[in-house]
Design an enzyme around this catalytic site. Structure first.
Site, short mmCIF file in Angstrom:
data_model
loop_
_atom_site.label_atom_id
_atom_site.label_comp_id
_atom_site.label_asym_id
_atom_site.label_seq_id
_atom_site.Cartn_x
_atom_site.Cartn_y
_atom_site.Cartn_z
N SER A 1 2.42 -10.74 -48.62
CA SER A 1 2.88 -9.63 -49.45
C SER A 1 4.30 -9.87 -49.96
O SER A 1 4.66 -9.46 -51.06
CB SER A 1 2.83 -8.32 -48.64
N GLY B 1 -2.80 -8.98 -65.05
CA GLY B 1 -4.17 -9.16 -65.53
C GLY B 1 -5.13 -9.45 -64.40
O GLY B 1 -6.28 -8.99 -64.39
N ARG C 1 -5.08 -8.35 -61.40
CA ARG C 1 -5.43 -7.11 -60.70
C ARG C 1 -6.49 -6.33 -61.46
O ARG C 1 -7.40 -5.75 -60.86
CB ARG C 1 -4.17 -6.27 -60.48
N GLU D 1 -4.70 -10.32 -54.64
CA GLU D 1 -3.95 -9.95 -55.85
C GLU D 1 -2.89 -8.89 -55.53
O GLU D 1 -2.51 -8.09 -56.37
CB GLU D 1 -4.87 -9.45 -56.97
N GLU E 1 -1.67 -1.65 -50.19
CA GLU E 1 -0.40 -1.08 -49.74
C GLU E 1 0.74 -1.51 -50.66
O GLU E 1 1.62 -0.71 -51.02
CB GLU E 1 -0.12 -1.50 -48.30
#
Length: 388
Positions: free
Chosen positions: A131, A241, A243, A364, A368
């Site tokens: 992340s 894009g 996502r 992607e 969270e």
């Protein structure tokens, strides 16, 4: 506002649905069971234009919008979620090379990526930075006219069966953060690259996922995409894009699950009646359809915003990805429940669909992190008002 599809878009939907039925649907269960990566089918997707969907026509692609791409991926994923998800990643790689590669890179790679003669991988995530992607440690040290790349990437879809990598590597100081990252095209067979084992995953089994190690891998400085230090920005543009693409795969999965559930409720009888006659089950079906309709509107709206260059497109894409992937998993899970014990059997597609859609909430950018992206924008002056 006109929410209807144009005639051209309807034709795209039909073409994608035809390809999905002819090339994907009948084989998805076998590919899942045997962890088979259907390279031949992926190349036929290239022949149909589905590997260069939003690359400009002058560079060999279809030159379509992100909304058009969403329509296509929604249809393809009704045949095989996992394989379609790889197609979305490959499209992102091809688009990045076509958009930010120099003329020599475009000449060498773009046509082959669009045709499927070469397959691409997107390399951002690392064993120690998921992340927190801006903290990546893979480094590219410049020596004359070359970069020397060392480090590793984790959870790379298509790795080991690919031909080219788009690698995010640190060209700045170790503490340079997002501003010290560059995007570099690396041939998959370059000296110093090693591929780990094909990970045994819960789902997405029709595509390999491996760790990639780089030990003194040398590539020309000309293989950089964009300027030095722009890599993280390019990666995030790709992910806006990306996502939407993965959200569209969730839409297709949910649509397929809803159709299967409707059919099952009309066919199956208990207590002397079709299941479709029980109000509690009717309510479940209604809720599934409502959530799918809401998610579809969010995804298409976000795609339109991205196509328009809207300054809040990133937030819209994050919201759509979060909502649609949560919805996709939920609808597939409810569909499995409606099928009872049959839904839990591999003879039926629901258990595979549940496994395949679960990862959409992670990749992607986890859902969270999508909330973090949206919340940060909402806390900026005037943004809540602008999102009306």
């Amino acid at each position: 506002m006109d929410f209807s599809l144009t005639d051209d878009q309807k034709a795209l939907v039909q073409a994608a649905a035809d390809f999905s039925r002819a090339e994907l649907a009948d084989h998805a269960a076998e590919w899942d069971a045997t962890s088979h990566f259907p390279v031949d089918v992926i190349r036929r997707a290239g022949e149909a234009g589905f590997l260069g969907i939003y690359i400009p026509e002058e560079r060999g692609g279809l030159g379509l919008s992100r909304l058009d791409a969403s329509l296509i991926f929604e249809q393809l994923s009704q045949g095989c979620i996992s394989t379609t998800a790889y197609l979305t990643i490959h499209n992102m790689v091809a688009w990045m090379v076509a958009s930010w590669g120099n003329e020599a890179l475009r000449e060498s790679w773009v046509e082959r990526l669009i045709s499927g003669a070469c397959l691409g991988c997107y390399c951002l995530t690392e064993p120690g930075s998921g992340s927190d992607a801006a903290s990546l440690r893979t480094k590219a040290v410049r020596e004359g006219d070359e970069y020397v790349i060392s480090g590793s990437k984790m959870f790379i879809s298509g790795a080991g069966a690919n031909d080219v990598l788009v690698v995010m590597a640190r060209t700045g100081a170790p503490d340079s953060g997002a501003g010290g990252v560059s995007a570099i095209l690396v041939p998959a067979d370059a000296a110093g690259i090693e591929y780990g084992k094909n990970e045994e995953k819960m789902g997405w089994k029709s595509q390999p996922t491996r760790l990639i190690s780089f030990d003194g891998v040398r590539v020309p400085v000309g293989n950089r995409l964009g300027e030095e230090g722009e890599g993280f920005k390019l990666a995030m543009k790709g992910l806006d894009g990306g996502r939407l693409n993965i959200a569209s795969c969730s839409l297709g999965a949910a649509q397929h699950a809803l159709t299967l559930s409707r059919n099952y409720l009309q066919e199956r009888k208990q207590f002397g009646r079709e299941l479709a006659q029980f109000q509690a089950l009717q309510f479940k079906l209604a809720d599934m359809a409502t959530e799918l309709a809401a998610a579809r509107l969010m995804v298409r709206h976000a795609a339109w915003r991205l196509d328009q260059g809207d300054p809040e497109a990133t937030a819209y894409c994050a919201m759509a990805k979060r909502f649609a992937t949560d919805m996709g998993f939920s609808v597939c899970n409810e569909a499995l429940q409606l099928h009872g014990g049959y839904g839990y059997l591999r003879e039926f597609p629901l258990e595979r669909m549940v496994r395949d859609t679960r990862v959409h909430q992670i990749l992607e950018g986890t859902n969270e992190i999508m909330r973090v992206i949206v919340a940060r924008r909402l806390l900026a002056d005037g943004v809540i008002e602008a999102l009306q």
